[in-house]
Design an enzyme around this catalytic site. Structure first.
Site, PDB file in Angstrom:
ATOM      1  N   GLU A 220      -6.324  38.514  20.329  1.00 14.04           N
ATOM      2  CA  GLU A 220      -7.526  39.349  20.502  1.00 14.04           C
ATOM      3  C   GLU A 220      -8.711  38.387  20.522  1.00 14.04           C
ATOM      4  O   GLU A 220      -9.162  37.947  19.472  1.00 14.04           O
ATOM      5  CB  GLU A 220      -7.636  40.354  19.341  1.00 14.04           C
ATOM      6  CG  GLU A 220      -6.474  41.330  19.251  1.00 14.04           C
ATOM      7  CD  GLU A 220      -6.514  42.401  20.341  1.00 14.04           C
ATOM      8  OE1 GLU A 220      -7.600  42.647  20.912  1.00 14.04           O
ATOM      9  OE2 GLU A 220      -5.458  42.991  20.641  1.00 14.04           O
ATOM     10  N   CYS A 254     -17.343  41.235  19.039  1.00 11.54           N
ATOM     11  CA  CYS A 254     -16.607  40.698  20.193  1.00 11.54           C
ATOM     12  C   CYS A 254     -16.862  41.509  21.458  1.00 11.54           C
ATOM     13  O   CYS A 254     -16.849  40.961  22.549  1.00 11.54           O
ATOM     14  CB  CYS A 254     -15.118  40.652  19.884  1.00 11.54           C
ATOM     15  SG  CYS A 254     -14.441  42.256  19.428  1.00 11.54           S
TER      16      CYS A 254
HETATM   17  P1  NAD Z   1     -12.374  31.332  15.359  1.00  9.52           P
HETATM   18  O1  NAD Z   1     -11.457  31.311  16.520  1.00  9.52           O
HETATM   19  O2  NAD Z   1     -13.227  30.152  15.098  1.00  9.52           O
HETATM   20  O3  NAD Z   1     -11.568  31.597  13.997  1.00  9.52           O
HETATM   21  C1  NAD Z   1     -10.647  32.646  13.854  1.00  9.52           C
HETATM   22  C2  NAD Z   1      -9.622  32.269  12.803  1.00  9.52           C
HETATM   23  O4  NAD Z   1      -8.931  31.101  13.234  1.00  9.52           O
HETATM   24  C3  NAD Z   1     -10.203  31.949  11.423  1.00  9.52           C
HETATM   25  O5  NAD Z   1      -9.400  32.553  10.442  1.00  9.52           O
HETATM   26  C4  NAD Z   1     -10.160  30.425  11.345  1.00  9.52           C
HETATM   27  O6  NAD Z   1      -9.919  29.962  10.047  1.00  9.52           O
HETATM   28  C5  NAD Z   1      -8.987  30.072  12.242  1.00  9.52           C
HETATM   29  N1  NAD Z   1      -9.192  28.793  12.940  1.00  9.52           N
HETATM   30  C6  NAD Z   1     -10.366  28.261  13.353  1.00  9.52           C
HETATM   31  N2  NAD Z   1     -10.169  27.083  13.966  1.00  9.52           N
HETATM   32  C7  NAD Z   1      -8.834  26.867  13.954  1.00  9.52           C
HETATM   33  C8  NAD Z   1      -7.986  25.801  14.427  1.00  9.52           C
HETATM   34  N3  NAD Z   1      -8.486  24.738  15.031  1.00  9.52           N
HETATM   35  N4  NAD Z   1      -6.650  25.936  14.247  1.00  9.52           N
HETATM   36  C9  NAD Z   1      -6.129  27.005  13.637  1.00  9.52           C
HETATM   37  N5  NAD Z   1      -6.879  28.018  13.144  1.00  9.52           N
HETATM   38  C10 NAD Z   1      -8.206  27.960  13.302  1.00  9.52           C
HETATM   39  O7  NAD Z   1     -13.252  32.661  15.548  1.00  9.52           O
HETATM   40  P2  NAD Z   1     -14.441  33.174  14.655  1.00  9.52           P
HETATM   41  O8  NAD Z   1     -15.625  32.278  14.849  1.00  9.52           O
HETATM   42  O9  NAD Z   1     -13.981  33.461  13.283  1.00  9.52           O
HETATM   43  O10 NAD Z   1     -14.730  34.597  15.356  1.00  9.52           O
HETATM   44  C11 NAD Z   1     -15.509  34.729  16.486  1.00  9.52           C
HETATM   45  C12 NAD Z   1     -14.679  34.862  17.733  1.00  9.52           C
HETATM   46  O11 NAD Z   1     -13.708  35.889  17.578  1.00  9.52           O
HETATM   47  C13 NAD Z   1     -15.517  35.300  18.929  1.00  9.52           C
HETATM   48  O12 NAD Z   1     -15.107  34.588  20.051  1.00  9.52           O
HETATM   49  C14 NAD Z   1     -15.182  36.767  19.076  1.00  9.52           C
HETATM   50  O13 NAD Z   1     -15.365  37.289  20.365  1.00  9.52           O
HETATM   51  C15 NAD Z   1     -13.760  36.784  18.661  1.00  9.52           C
HETATM   52  N6  NAD Z   1     -13.384  38.133  18.225  1.00  9.52           N
HETATM   53  C16 NAD Z   1     -12.529  38.865  18.973  1.00  9.52           C
HETATM   54  C17 NAD Z   1     -12.210  40.146  18.587  1.00  9.52           C
HETATM   55  C18 NAD Z   1     -11.275  41.013  19.386  1.00  9.52           C
HETATM   56  O14 NAD Z   1     -10.888  42.057  18.860  1.00  9.52           O
HETATM   57  N7  NAD Z   1     -10.927  40.661  20.601  1.00  9.52           N
HETATM   58  C19 NAD Z   1     -12.752  40.665  17.416  1.00  9.52           C
HETATM   59  C20 NAD Z   1     -13.608  39.880  16.676  1.00  9.52           C
HETATM   60  C21 NAD Z   1     -13.920  38.598  17.073  1.00  9.52           C
END
Ligand code: NAD
Length: 466
Positions: A220, A254
């Site tokens: 997602e 998002c």
């Molecule tokens: P992110 O991808 O930075 O982090 C998400 C999760 O992944 C966190 O728990 C983090 O600890 C982990 N993570 C981060 N970097 C990582 C790595 N290198 N390796 C493994 N795990 C890692 O996202 P965010 O900043 O927390 O959230 C914002 C993003 O999420 C935006 O792009 C937003 O659009 C998206 N989002 C999507 C939805 C959806 O339903 N499609 C909902 C909410 C947010």
């Protein structure tokens, strides 16, 4: 500003939890309808009993008002839970499908089976809902779950940890706190399904890790969701709904409308109504409004500040790094090649671009990665059909935004760069299950046509299979 810190979880602890969850799943306890139902009801009870603490944690992490925290996180989770509790039995029922005459006499059925041990990784922007809504799917489908909350919303991560630890056995559901290192340890393990919500960039890392074990993924992700307002739109409603959709969670959503594509003939009146509605909702100085959230941290705050250089500020633009307040901001004269039109904005900045005919809009959208959502404000069924036919997105709305997440029967997810797979309602159950196809043959007789020697049986075969 939230100053809580987080601790990474060690690899050995993660391995230990997963080992125990594998053992638990293999005992078959999650297979029963009554077990799953009881766990869904328990989850609802747990959230109800700790509702105030959850809302306080959301306020601490994002300064979410109680209303917003309830509407978009806690209340939303209740709706998903209620729906799952009502429909679980019918979702679990095997479905009989048609069997061809060549297999006479047999019955074919699809049995939804839990994948097994699931991993759920959540982001920070809706830190409660995006952790618990997938969990509902995992419980309903009969999976075990390890949840990884976001380190950037530490208060919510901490209350979620407390609830899961207090009410669920760790060999069934466990919550792991930590950041990237913990996430990497988790991704090294062999799961039966991974449900990830986060950025497109990290989504690719998750998929690479999953590929090593051929683990199915639901991703997602994010992206830039366009919002089109044509010359036939109801401008007052459009403005009011866009302001709401863009400024809920201060734009850190998002599916927030990322940028506007407005027919040039209505740009001025629309902008005027948008400004009026910002003032109506949050006053002349939204910094004073108890309903206007803050940016999650300094890193994201600075990223947003830099976007102000990419256009002319038409309204707003005020920001304060001490309080992480970023005003609702309208930008014009924005180049499609500038960073604000390349990155997902994820904040309260709304670039306004204009167009002359809808074909330009379609081309503009189709030249870019497929968005998570697309919004069209119109009173023209011709324009509506044209946009729906000739563009693509994970989902979207006509004459509204964000609220396609509300009906549980609408699958929610992305396409292309905005994600893989979907959830909510029955789709959540399906996300954590695989459809096992089973054909059951009669023992009353056995038609010998398929067995060698084939002699002159081909003619008969061709009669049935043509
Ligand atoms: P992110 O991808 O930075 O982090 C998400 C999760 O992944 C966190 O728990 C983090 O600890 C982990 N993570 C981060 N970097 C990582 C790595 N290198 N390796 C493994 N795990 C890692 O996202 P965010 O900043 O927390 O959230 C914002 C993003 O999420 C935006 O792009 C937003 O659009 C998206 N989002 C999507 C939805 C959806 O339903 N499609 C909902 C909410 C947010």
């Amino acid at each position: 500003m939230n100053t809580q810190t987080f601790q990474e979880t060690s690899l050995s602890e993660i391995q230990n939890i997963l080992q125990n969850q594998k053992k638990f799943f293999s005992q078959g306890k999650t297979i029963d309808y009554s077990f799953r139902l009881q766990q869904l009801k328990l989850l609802k009870h747990v959230i109800k009993a700790h509702e105030t603490e959850i809302l306080e944690a959301l306020k601490s992490d994002l300064k979410k008002s109680e209303f917003e925290g309830y509407a978009t996180e806690v209340g939303f989770t209740y709706e998903e839970l209620n729906h799952a509790i009502i429909h679980l039995k019918s979702w679990m029922k095997p479905k009989t499908v048609w069997t061809p005459l060549t297999q006479f006499w047999a019955v074919s059925k699809i049995y939804p089976k839990p994948y097994g041990n699931s991993l759920i990784i959540a982001p920070w922007n809706y830190p409660f809902q995006l952790l618990f809504a997938p969990l509902i799917g995992a419980i309903a489908a009969g999976c075990t779950a390890v949840l990884k909350a976001s380190e950037l919303a530490p208060a919510t991560s901490s209350i979620a940890k407390k609830l899961i630890t207090q009410y669920f056995q760790p060999e069934y559901i466990a919550l792991i706190e930590g950041g990237i290192e913990t996430s990497q340890h988790l991704l090294e393990q062999k799961w039966d399904v991974i449900f990830f919500t986060g950025s497109t960039q990290v989504g690719k890392i998750v998929m690479q890790a999953a590929a090593k074990h051929l683990t199915p993924v639901i991703l997602e992700l994010g992206g830039k969701s366009p919002c089109i307002v044509d010359e036939t739109a109801h401008l007052e409603f459009a403005a009011r709904r866009i302001v709401w959709g863009k400024l809920v969670n201060a734009g850190q959503t998002c599916v927030a409308p990322d940028y506007l594509l407005v027919h040039e003939s209505i740009k001025q009146p629309l902008v005027q109504k948008i400004i009026e509605n910002i003032k109506k909702s949050y006053g002349n100085d939204p910094a004073q409004s108890p309903d206007y959230p803050r940016i999650i941290n300094e890193k994201h705050f600075i990223r947003l500040t830099n976007y102000l250089k990419d256009g002319t500020v038409l309204y707003g633009g005020q920001h304060n790094i001490q309080t992480l307040y970023f005003a609702p901001t309208l930008l014009e004269n924005v180049s499609p090649h500038s960073p604000v039109m390349q990155d997902e904005i994820f904040g309260p900045i709304l670039p306004i671009l204009t167009y002359q005919n809808l074909d330009e809009v379609i081309q503009f959208i189709n030249e870019r990665p497929k968005p998570l959502a697309l919004y069209l404000y119109t009173n023209s069924t011709y324009n509506e059909r044209k946009i729906l036919n000739y563009t693509d997105s994970g989902g979207g709305c006509i004459n509204d935004c964000l609220v396609h997440l509300a009906p549980q029967d609408l699958p929610f997810g992305g396409v292309g760069d905005s994600g893989i797979g979907n959830y909510h309602g029955k789709s959540s159950f399906q996300a954590f299950s695989h459809p096992r196809g089973i054909l059951k043959k009669t023992n009353l007789f056995d038609i010998p046509i398929r067995y060698a020697p084939y002699l002159n049986k081909l003619k008969l075969l061709k009669f049935f299979m043509k």
